[in-house]
Write a protein that holds these residues in place. Structure first.
Motif, PDB file in Angstrom:
ATOM      1  N   VAL A  24       0.777  -1.303   0.033  1.00 38.42           N
ATOM      2  CA  VAL A  24       0.183  -0.122  -0.192  1.00 38.42           C
ATOM      3  C   VAL A  24       0.946   1.579  -0.169  1.00 38.42           C
ATOM      4  CG1 VAL A  24      -1.684   1.488   1.479  1.00 38.42           C
ATOM      5  CG2 VAL A  24      -1.861  -0.762   1.596  1.00 38.42           C
ATOM      6  N   TYR A  25       1.458   1.554   0.923  1.00 33.87           N
ATOM      7  CA  TYR A  25       2.948   2.791   0.715  1.00 33.87           C
ATOM      8  C   TYR A  25       3.727   2.354  -0.478  1.00 33.87           C
ATOM      9  CZ  TYR A  25       1.612   2.337   5.347  1.00 33.87           C
ATOM     10  OH  TYR A  25       1.111   2.915   7.273  1.00 33.87           O
ATOM     11  N   ALA A  26       3.637   1.318  -1.359  1.00 33.42           N
ATOM     12  CA  ALA A  26       4.187   1.391  -2.107  1.00 33.42           C
ATOM     13  C   ALA A  26       3.819   1.753  -2.947  1.00 33.42           C
ATOM     14  CB  ALA A  26       4.968   0.353  -2.833  1.00 33.42           C
ATOM     15  N   LYS A  27       2.681   2.020  -3.457  1.00 35.60           N
ATOM     16  CA  LYS A  27       2.087   2.385  -4.826  1.00 35.60           C
ATOM     17  C   LYS A  27       2.003   3.675  -4.856  1.00 35.60           C
ATOM     18  CE  LYS A  27      -2.682   1.715  -6.488  1.00 35.60           C
ATOM     19  NZ  LYS A  27      -4.014   0.626  -5.997  1.00 35.60           N
ATOM     20  N   GLY A  28       1.671   4.558  -3.337  1.00 31.30           N
ATOM     21  CA  GLY A  28       1.680   5.502  -3.403  1.00 31.30           C
ATOM     22  C   GLY A  28       2.646   6.299  -3.702  1.00 31.30           C
ATOM     23  N   LEU A  29       4.184   5.412  -3.916  1.00 27.27           N
ATOM     24  CA  LEU A  29       5.303   6.194  -4.357  1.00 27.27           C
ATOM     25  C   LEU A  29       5.553   6.181  -5.565  1.00 27.27           C
ATOM     26  CD1 LEU A  29       8.173   4.956  -1.521  1.00 27.27           C
ATOM     27  CD2 LEU A  29       6.949   7.247  -1.780  1.00 27.27           C
ATOM     28  N   LEU A  30       4.828   5.085  -6.722  1.00 22.03           N
ATOM     29  CA  LEU A  30       5.002   5.299  -7.617  1.00 22.03           C
ATOM     30  C   LEU A  30       4.945   6.593  -8.484  1.00 22.03           C
ATOM     31  CD1 LEU A  30       3.008   1.881  -8.725  1.00 22.03           C
ATOM     32  CD2 LEU A  30       5.561   2.292  -8.012  1.00 22.03           C
ATOM     33  N   PRO A  31       4.031   7.385  -8.619  1.00 19.80           N
ATOM     34  CA  PRO A  31       3.628   8.846  -8.831  1.00 19.80           C
ATOM     35  C   PRO A  31       4.999   9.607  -9.068  1.00 19.80           C
ATOM     36  CG  PRO A  31       1.649   8.318  -7.926  1.00 19.80           C
ATOM     37  CD  PRO A  31       2.922   7.405  -7.534  1.00 19.80           C
ATOM     38  N   GLN A  32       5.776   9.394  -7.335  1.00 17.36           N
ATOM     39  CA  GLN A  32       7.043  10.187  -7.961  1.00 17.36           C
ATOM     40  C   GLN A  32       8.409   9.855  -8.144  1.00 17.36           C
ATOM     41  OE1 GLN A  32       6.000  12.882  -6.580  1.00 17.36           O
ATOM     42  NE2 GLN A  32       3.910  12.202  -5.508  1.00 17.36           N
ATOM     43  N   ILE A  33       8.259   7.997  -8.899  1.00 19.06           N
ATOM     44  CA  ILE A  33       9.762   7.804  -9.285  1.00 19.06           C
ATOM     45  C   ILE A  33       9.408   8.305 -11.081  1.00 19.06           C
ATOM     46  CG2 ILE A  33       9.995   6.134 -10.903  1.00 19.06           C
ATOM     47  CD1 ILE A  33       8.533   3.868  -8.694  1.00 19.06           C
ATOM     48  N   PRO A  34      10.850   9.424 -11.313  1.00 18.65           N
ATOM     49  CA  PRO A  34      10.900   9.915 -12.396  1.00 18.65           C
ATOM     50  C   PRO A  34      11.208   9.606 -13.443  1.00 18.65           C
ATOM     51  CG  PRO A  34      12.710   9.987 -11.542  1.00 18.65           C
ATOM     52  CD  PRO A  34      11.750   8.907 -10.469  1.00 18.65           C
ATOM     53  N   GLU A  35      10.812  10.058 -14.888  1.00 20.57           N
ATOM     54  CA  GLU A  35      10.517   9.479 -15.885  1.00 20.57           C
ATOM     55  C   GLU A  35      12.271   8.652 -16.494  1.00 20.57           C
ATOM     56  OE1 GLU A  35       8.539  12.101 -18.878  1.00 20.57           O
ATOM     57  OE2 GLU A  35       6.264  11.087 -18.139  1.00 20.57           O
TER      58      GLU A  35
END
Length: 443
Positions: free
Chosen positions: A193-204
């Motif tokens: 759950v915590y990891a899913k919330g971090l996905l948008p912060q991973i850069p291109e």
């Protein structure tokens, strides 16, 4: 006081290149913006205005073995007053309660974005920035509020851990150990759950290395589908199943089915997802299968991908630096209140990143890797220089002090012995007191 020194440096007209300084990375304006943006700015003159309290919380992490009063007096963080030369403990507690966690959380986000962006291009892997995602825990003081809010680990015997625990998942830059983002909270919340919330912060244009516990279509497909040129690298589990589409036994393109439960939870997931499966032998002779979305076999050789995965353990080193070296391997965090725990964690993250930012800058000037400089010795050097700055009455002396700081950091390389390996083992904690066993009277 430290913040006044920093304010002076920010307003100074000397070129940035001539001054190596902490304020170069954490400008006082950012702290002022943090308290304004979160509505916690002081409305009247206090010995400890909001900006000073923010610095106090950050400093508490750097001087973990000092009491709050020692940190406050040692760094001269309180505004001067002839009527009350010292600040009482209750006043410090009230000051921390007034600002809460919001300014520290805002400041962490602002600094993390700025600091990680500086090194993205310097340490790229074939045009991709390198990241790692993993989870860790922190123990809190055993207060009723902390136990109710965070919870604690339960055992099969029915017993519950002696201290409440915070569960956290971080996104960390592998080359510099800078923590780019974090999700943390209750212990009983799954890491996924915590990891899913971090996905948008991973850069291109990035490659993120995961622990095998994050092997799930929701995480990996969410990463690749949610941005441009975002890739993953993760070891397969022993029970992972797939169908080989093409390639060889050592380097194949495989197709895996998404479970109906996962698709029901996330309808956007496809029925199947593809990955590249690379069978390798690591440095210890163990066979391992790595799954990755890097499908270009000419550009990304199996040996290069294995080398990237071996660097995943850098995130474990960053946890050790944060929890063992900087926080002094203390049994629990300081705070006994829930909001105090959140505030303390944000402050510790800013302090850790500030040290790592200085190390990265010094390494760049010395043409070294950031991991070539000892974190412990860098921490001790920064502690010494902050104390020196607080005791120096003349602002003009501080630029030379902080320039000396950068020069000292460049002279603190890690002494790595060639061929040395340290196996990962878990050792039982020795009992502090003798255990007395009572014999039943059988008569």
């Amino acid at each position: 006081m430290l913040s006044a020194h920093l304010t002076y440096l920010i307003k100074a007209q000397e070129p940035v290149a001539d001054l190596s300084r902490l304020a170069e990375h954490l400008p006082y304006e950012w702290i002022e913006h943090a308290v304004r943006a979160t509505g916690t700015a002081s409305l009247r003159r206090r010995r400890l205005p909001a900006e000073q309290v923010v610095w106090l919380v950050i400093a508490l992490a750097m001087y973990r073995h000092w009491s709050i009063s020692e940190v406050l007096d040692g760094l001269d963080l309180a505004l001067p007053s002839e009527d009350a030369p010292f600040v009482s403990k209750s006043a410090v507690t009230q000051a921390r309660q007034r600002i809460g966690e919001a300014p520290l959380a805002w400041l962490f986000g602002r600094t993390a974005r700025a600091w990680t962006r500086q090194d993205a291009a310097r340490h790229a892997f074939k045009g991709l920035s390198l990241w790692a995602m993993d989870g860790t825990t922190l123990r809190t003081a055993d207060s009723p509020a902390n136990r109710e809010h965070f919870g604690a680990q339960g055992y099969a015997s029915g017993r519950v851990a002696s201290y409440p625990q915070v569960r956290a998942v971080t996104l960390t830059a592998i080359p510099t150990h800078l923590i780019a983002d974090i999700n943390f909270g209750r212990y009983d919340t799954n890491e996924m759950v915590y990891a899913k919330g971090l996905l948008p912060q991973i850069p291109e244009d990035s490659l993120t290395v995961f622990d095998k516990g994050f092997l799930a279509a929701e995480i990996l497909c969410g990463l690749t589908m949610g941005g441009h040129n975002r890739h993953f690298l993760i070891p397969a589990k022993s029970n992972s199943r797939w169908e080989v589409i093409s390639g060889t036994a050592d380097d194949a393109t495989v197709r895996m089915r998404v479970s109906p439960q996962a698709r029901k939870k996330c309808p956007a997931l496809p029925e199947f997802w593809n990955a590249r499966a690379i069978r390798t032998i690591d440095a210890r002779g163990r066979e391992r299968v790595l799954l990755t979305s890097l499908g270009d076999r000419r550009r990304f050789k199996p040996a290069d991908i294995l080398a990237c995965y071996e660097r995943r353990w850098q995130i474990e080193t960053s946890y050790c630096e944060l929890k063992q070296s900087m926080l002094g391997a203390e049994l629990t965090l300081r705070s006994r209140t829930v909001e105090g725990v959140y505030q303390e964690i944000w402050g510790a993250l800013i302090a850790y990143n500030l040290i790592r930012r200085e190390i990265a800058s010094a390494a760049w000037e010395a043409k070294l890797e950031p991991t070539d400089i000892s974190f412990v010795r860098a921490l001790h050097t920064i502690q010494h220089e902050m104390m020196w700055a607080a005791l120096t009455p003349a602002y003009a002396k501080l630029p030379a002090c902080l320039k000396r700081l950068r020069e000292r950091l460049k002279s603190l390389p890690n002494e790595k012995r060639p061929g040395r390996t340290c196996d990962r083992v878990v050792k039982s904690r020795p009992h502090r007191y003798t255990v007395r066993f009572l014999k039943k009277n059988l008569n």
